[in-house]
Each structure stands twice: as C-alpha cells, then as structure tokens.
Design an enzyme around this catalytic site. Structure first.
Site, short mmCIF file in Angstrom:
data_model
loop_
_atom_site.label_atom_id
_atom_site.label_comp_id
_atom_site.label_asym_id
_atom_site.label_seq_id
_atom_site.Cartn_x
_atom_site.Cartn_y
_atom_site.Cartn_z
N ILE A 9 141.52 24.01 56.54
CA ILE A 9 141.62 23.06 57.66
C ILE A 9 143.05 22.94 58.17
O ILE A 9 143.32 22.18 59.11
CB ILE A 9 141.10 21.66 57.25
N GLY A 10 143.97 23.71 57.60
CA GLY A 10 145.36 23.67 58.06
C GLY A 10 146.21 24.68 57.35
O GLY A 10 145.91 25.08 56.22
N GLY A 12 150.53 25.97 57.04
CA GLY A 12 151.92 25.79 57.45
C GLY A 12 152.85 26.50 56.48
O GLY A 12 152.42 27.29 55.63
N GLY A 15 152.11 26.08 52.69
CA GLY A 15 150.84 26.52 52.10
C GLY A 15 149.65 26.16 52.97
O GLY A 15 149.77 25.59 54.04
N VAL A 17 145.93 24.22 53.57
CA VAL A 17 145.20 23.02 53.16
C VAL A 17 143.71 23.30 53.39
O VAL A 17 143.30 23.68 54.48
CB VAL A 17 145.64 21.79 53.97
N LYS A 32 145.82 21.18 48.95
CA LYS A 32 146.90 22.06 49.39
C LYS A 32 147.06 23.17 48.35
O LYS A 32 147.16 22.91 47.14
CB LYS A 32 148.21 21.28 49.51
N ASP A 122 160.65 16.08 58.19
CA ASP A 122 159.68 16.95 58.86
C ASP A 122 158.63 16.14 59.62
O ASP A 122 157.43 16.41 59.53
CB ASP A 122 159.01 17.88 57.85
#
Length: 254
Positions: A9-10, A12, A15, A17, A32, A122
């Site tokens: 689902i993500g 970056g 790593g 997710v 994650k 961030d």
C-alpha cells in the site's frame, strides 16, 4: 509474528508498507518491510525504540517488530483513509478549512516531538495519514534526530526540505525549525494540488541555488484568506533565525 502479508500500500526510501492481517484477531494492520542490512537494522532499532517512547494521539502505536529471513518488519496500526498525497490526487486541492485542520494536528504533534527533544525532518503529504474517522496521524520517523544547536546530519525530501539543509554551503547547521518549513511546503502543495519540484531540470548549479532561494508562493492569492497567506509566509521564511518556532506558528483558524 502472526501476520499474513497482503498487498503493498506504499513504498518509499525507508521500505515498502504492506497491508497485513493478524492471524489471531483477524484485524488488518500496516507492516513496513525492509531488507536486512547493518544500516537498515540500526535505523530499524532506533525508529522502533523511539516509537515505543512516544505517546501522542497522532503518532501510531507500535504493535511489534520482527527480523525473519533477511527482512525487517515493523507492525503498526492501519489507517483506512490513506495519506494526504493520495487524498489530494483523488479529490483535488484541499479547502482552507481542511488545511487549517491538518495544520493544527501536525503542529500539535510536532510541538510534542520538539518538547521531547526531537525533530521529525520528513514532514510531507505521504507521511500524513488519515483514519477512517478523518483523524490525522504522522508517520515515518526514520529520519528523526535529537535536537542540537548546529546539527549537520543532512537528509530529507526535496522539495519539502528546508533551505538551511538543502543549501549546505550557506549554512553552519540547522535545528527543529526545519520542520516548520516542511509544514509550510506541505500545506502549499495541498492548497495548490501539486508539488513544487525544485532543482530537478536545470543544468547549472547556480541556477538551482537561485531557484531554491526564491520562496514558493500561492499562485491564486485571492482564493485564500489573509490569515492563511500570512501563516505560509511565516512558515516559509528563508532565514531560520527569523522563522517562527512551532510554538509561535499557531495554526490559522478553520
């Protein structure tokens, strides 16, 4: 760890997710996943220990951490509303009342972190999540550092990173006010419905630097209240010595 890994689902720099299901309770969680390297393991341990020490309604609760078959896993609560980057991509730019709510929640969370002695480093739309009830959660503490007078451990995400970090040749360090700049850039993006990608297409370093020294502004100023415009101008103050702190940068009224 008792979870079955589902779809990604993500993704970056820190790593992937994935959505996962707890096999005992049946509840969905966020997982994650990182490759096991000495560098990742050190960051993994620091982030995990930090998360265990932070208690705030807008900071996700750590539910478990594991190392298995060359991978590192951090298990956290799953938020059905997704992140703000996904939200404005689907729904368009945010209304001022929505921006005010996001600013209030993020600044309150940063005030907590700064008072605990940490800077997040961030802040950006992908790191601000929404619960299914519309509550805000701040995530990704992989770059978080202890606040000190002249920090020089430079990291962050262009275009959200503060100029005192990006323009390292003109700076003898930075502090927690870098988070205030990032909040300003985040709200500007959410208001405009697009990101400000600086320094990505020029050939000249001097042109890059000149562009970064130009403070980004709202394109349709009349669309926004004077209070919001003033808030952004304060947050996006080039000189960190003149930029207000989180305590002073109070969110504009909804």
């Amino acid at each position: 760890g008792g979870e079955r890994i589902l779809e990604c689902i993500g993704e970056g720099g820190s790593g992937q997710v994935h959505k996962a299901r707890n096999l005992k309770t049946g509840h969905l969680v966020a997982m994650k996943i990182q490759e096991w390297t000495h560098k990742n393991f050190k960051k993994f341990m620091i982030e995990s220990l930090l998360l265990q020490s932070l208690v705030h309604q807008n900071i996700p609760k750590l539910m478990g951490m594991y190392s298995w078959k060359g991978k590192l896993y951090i298990c956290m609560e799953l938020y059905a509303g997704g992140d703000l980057d996904d939200f404005y991509t689907r729904m368009g730019s945010l209304k001022e009342s929505q921006l005010a709510f996001v600013a209030k929640e993020v600044l309150e969370t940063l005030l907590y972190l700064h008072q605990k002695g940490y800077m997040h480093r961030d802040i950006k739309p992908p790191n601000i999540l929404l619960t299914d009830a519309g509550e805000v959660r701040l995530v990704d503490f992989g770059l978080m550092l202890k606040i000190k007078k002249k920090c020089k451990d430079r990291a962050g995400t262009i275009p959200y990173v503060a100029p005192e970090i990006a323009l390292e040749y003109f700076s003898d360090g930075f502090n927690e006010k870098c988070d205030v700049w990032s909040v300003g850039m985040t709200l500007l993006e959410l208001a405009e419905g697009g990101s400000y990608l600086l320094g990505t297409s020029k050939n000249s370093i001097l042109e890059d630097l000149a562009e970064m020294m130009e403070v980004p502004r709202l394109t349709k100023r009349d669309k926004w209240s004077p209070v919001f415009r003033s808030f952004l101008e304060d947050a996006l103050t080039l000189d960190p010595a003149m930029r207000p702190s989180v305590e002073v940068t109070m969110p504009f009224p909804a």
